[in-house]
Design a protein around this motif. Structure first.
Motif, mmCIF file in Angstrom:
data_model
loop_
_atom_site.group_PDB
_atom_site.id
_atom_site.type_symbol
_atom_site.label_atom_id
_atom_site.label_comp_id
_atom_site.label_asym_id
_atom_site.label_seq_id
_atom_site.Cartn_x
_atom_site.Cartn_y
_atom_site.Cartn_z
ATOM 1 N N ALA A 36 -3.682 -3.053 14.571
ATOM 2 C CA ALA A 36 -3.643 -4.574 14.005
ATOM 3 C C ALA A 36 -3.761 -5.185 13.015
ATOM 4 O O ALA A 36 -5.010 -4.273 12.018
ATOM 5 N N PRO A 37 -3.821 -6.002 12.196
ATOM 6 C CA PRO A 37 -3.708 -6.778 10.473
ATOM 7 C C PRO A 37 -5.139 -6.743 10.823
ATOM 8 O O PRO A 37 -5.730 -7.465 11.779
ATOM 9 N N THR A 38 -5.974 -6.575 9.141
ATOM 10 C CA THR A 38 -7.237 -7.209 9.746
ATOM 11 C C THR A 38 -7.140 -8.726 8.899
ATOM 12 O O THR A 38 -6.796 -9.350 7.805
ATOM 13 N N ARG A 70 -4.302 0.114 4.434
ATOM 14 C CA ARG A 70 -3.470 0.860 5.511
ATOM 15 C C ARG A 70 -2.587 -0.119 5.824
ATOM 16 O O ARG A 70 -2.660 -1.626 5.755
ATOM 17 N N ARG A 71 -0.698 -0.054 5.848
ATOM 18 C CA ARG A 71 -0.139 -1.321 6.899
ATOM 19 C C ARG A 71 -0.191 -1.442 8.290
ATOM 20 O O ARG A 71 -0.709 0.280 8.680
ATOM 21 N N ALA A 76 0.217 3.654 8.219
ATOM 22 C CA ALA A 76 0.409 4.428 6.216
ATOM 23 C C ALA A 76 0.003 3.875 5.412
ATOM 24 O O ALA A 76 -0.659 2.867 5.696
ATOM 25 N N PRO A 77 -0.645 4.750 4.224
ATOM 26 C CA PRO A 77 -1.911 4.453 3.315
ATOM 27 C C PRO A 77 -0.968 3.933 2.068
ATOM 28 O O PRO A 77 0.513 4.248 1.908
ATOM 29 N N LEU A 78 -1.287 2.499 1.985
ATOM 30 C CA LEU A 78 -0.732 2.044 1.069
ATOM 31 C C LEU A 78 -1.155 2.058 -0.470
ATOM 32 O O LEU A 78 -2.106 1.706 -0.955
ATOM 33 N N PHE A 157 -9.000 -2.193 4.934
ATOM 34 C CA PHE A 157 -8.021 -2.900 4.803
ATOM 35 C C PHE A 157 -6.885 -1.991 5.633
ATOM 36 O O PHE A 157 -6.163 -1.547 5.245
ATOM 37 N N VAL A 158 -6.228 -3.185 6.541
ATOM 38 C CA VAL A 158 -5.368 -3.024 6.964
ATOM 39 C C VAL A 158 -3.956 -4.382 6.366
ATOM 40 O O VAL A 158 -4.780 -4.797 7.284
#
Lengths: 162, 204
Positions: A36-38, A70-71, A76-78, A157-158
């Motif tokens: 899940a996004p941060t 990450r995404r 996936a690493p960004l 960060f996500v």
């Protein structure tokens, strides 16, 4: 007070990975299957100066701000993402331009930027980080150090695609 | 005589040591003068909370109750001034952090207690100015209730902050503030004495 800090740090800093997967996963169905996004933290954007220059180091250095980007979903690493960083340090207040700088993530999605030692201000030793570019949704973080004597701070960060 | 000296020595120590620790904090080296002043105004406000109940109850040897009460009013005014300098100075240092605090939207748990104490202090000032209009009974009850909120809010605010005050001297001062406040807001002795002195002297 210091006794509580590791707990607080665990809650605050790692909220992105652990808690978010469990909690926000329920609220964001699109990411229920993955990372899940941060979420932006309260007060994270305080004293933000948009467009901080990408620098080798903020001021004289001595303190390391590290992290990963990450995404959301697949994790996936960004690489090549710009992270802006500022704090109240031994070399200036949060509002001072010299307290601000930015860096880019490497091929593994990791970033590290050397900066002056963060010192307690407004009651807590804390830093500010921002992802504020068009590709993903904006995120402002305000991690608190476990101890004012720490010489590094790690933040994950996500990011959620726009 | 020995007892009086001991009380005064303890009183002065409880005030001077935390103030000295805060005034010599290494954090000051990395703060602008307005931030330093704002922080110290907060320390002074906490110190005044130790003074107030002692003056109100006539607990300080050599300070008669009537005189203590007069000083208590001026100390109360000083407390309002200290809070205004504290909040105003923090506002100049970092406006968004203070706006977050005042709107109960701050990420820091101590801000909310400080803001609650601030409003209780302002409410006390308003009540004090209106005390002749509202009557002694309401004024007494209101002042005591607000004093409890002020002390509880301020102590929580101070203890949770990692700032210029020393952890130990701050904790001792906070304990002392609580210790002198509770009997002052719970007992009726002080008020009864004040009412007697007020009715006999004909003032107030």
């Amino acid at each position: 007070m210091t006794d509580f800090s590791p707990i607080r740090r665990a809650l605050v800093v790692s909220a992105s990975a652990a808690a978010a997967t469990g909690l926000s996963g329920l609220l964001v169905p699109a990411f229920a299957q993955g990372l899940a996004p941060t979420p932006t933290m309260r007060g994270g954007a305080n004293n933000y100066r948009p467009g901080a220059p990408i620098v080798e180091r903020i001021g004289g250095g001595g303190f390391w701000m590290t992290g990963t980007v990450r995404r959301a979903g697949d994790g996936a690493p960004l690489p090549g993402q710009r992270i802006q960083i500022w704090a109240h340090t031994t070399e200036g207040h949060e509002r001072d331009p010299q307290s601000h700088g930015a860096t880019l993530t490497d091929a593994t999605g990791a970033f590290r930027l050397e900066m002056p030692q963060i010192v307690p201000a407004f009651g807590q030793p804390h830093g500010h980080l921002a992802y504020d570019d068009p590709e993903f949704e904006t995120v402002f973080l305000r991690p608190v150090m476990a101890s004012a004597r720490d010489t590094s701070l790690h933040v994950d960060f996500v990011l959620k695609p726009v | 005589m020995v007892r009086a000296a001991a009380i005064w020595a303890g009183f002065v120590t409880l005030l001077v040591v935390p103030a000295w620790v805060a005034a010599t904090s290494p954090l000051l080296a990395w703060r602008e003068p307005v931030y330093v002043a704002a922080g110290f105004a907060g320390v002074i406000a906490l110190m005044l909370l130790l003074v107030q109940p002692l003056l109100a109850r006539g607990d300080l040897p050599g300070v008669a109750l009537a005189r203590g009460r007069r000083v208590h009013r001026w100390t109360g005014a000083a407390l309002v001034a200290a809070v205004l300098i504290h909040v105003g100075g923090l506002w100049l240092t970092s406006p968004p952090d203070v706006i977050d605090a005042l709107t109960f939207n701050s990420p820091t748990p101590f801000s909310v207690w400080g803001v609650i104490a601030m409003w209780a202090i302002f409410a006390t000032a308003v009540l004090a100015l209106l005390r002749r209009k509202i009557g002694l009974r309401l004024w007494r009850r209101g002042h005591r209730a607000l004093a409890l909120i002020i002390v509880a809010g301020t102590v929580l605010h101070a203890i949770l902050i990692e700032g210029t005050m020393g952890t130990f001297s701050k904790a001792v001062l906070c304990l002392a503030v609580v210790a002198v406040t509770l009997p002052a807001v719970i007992t009726f002795r002080g008020w009864a004495a004040w009412v007697r002195s007020a009715t006999t002297s004909g003032s107030d």
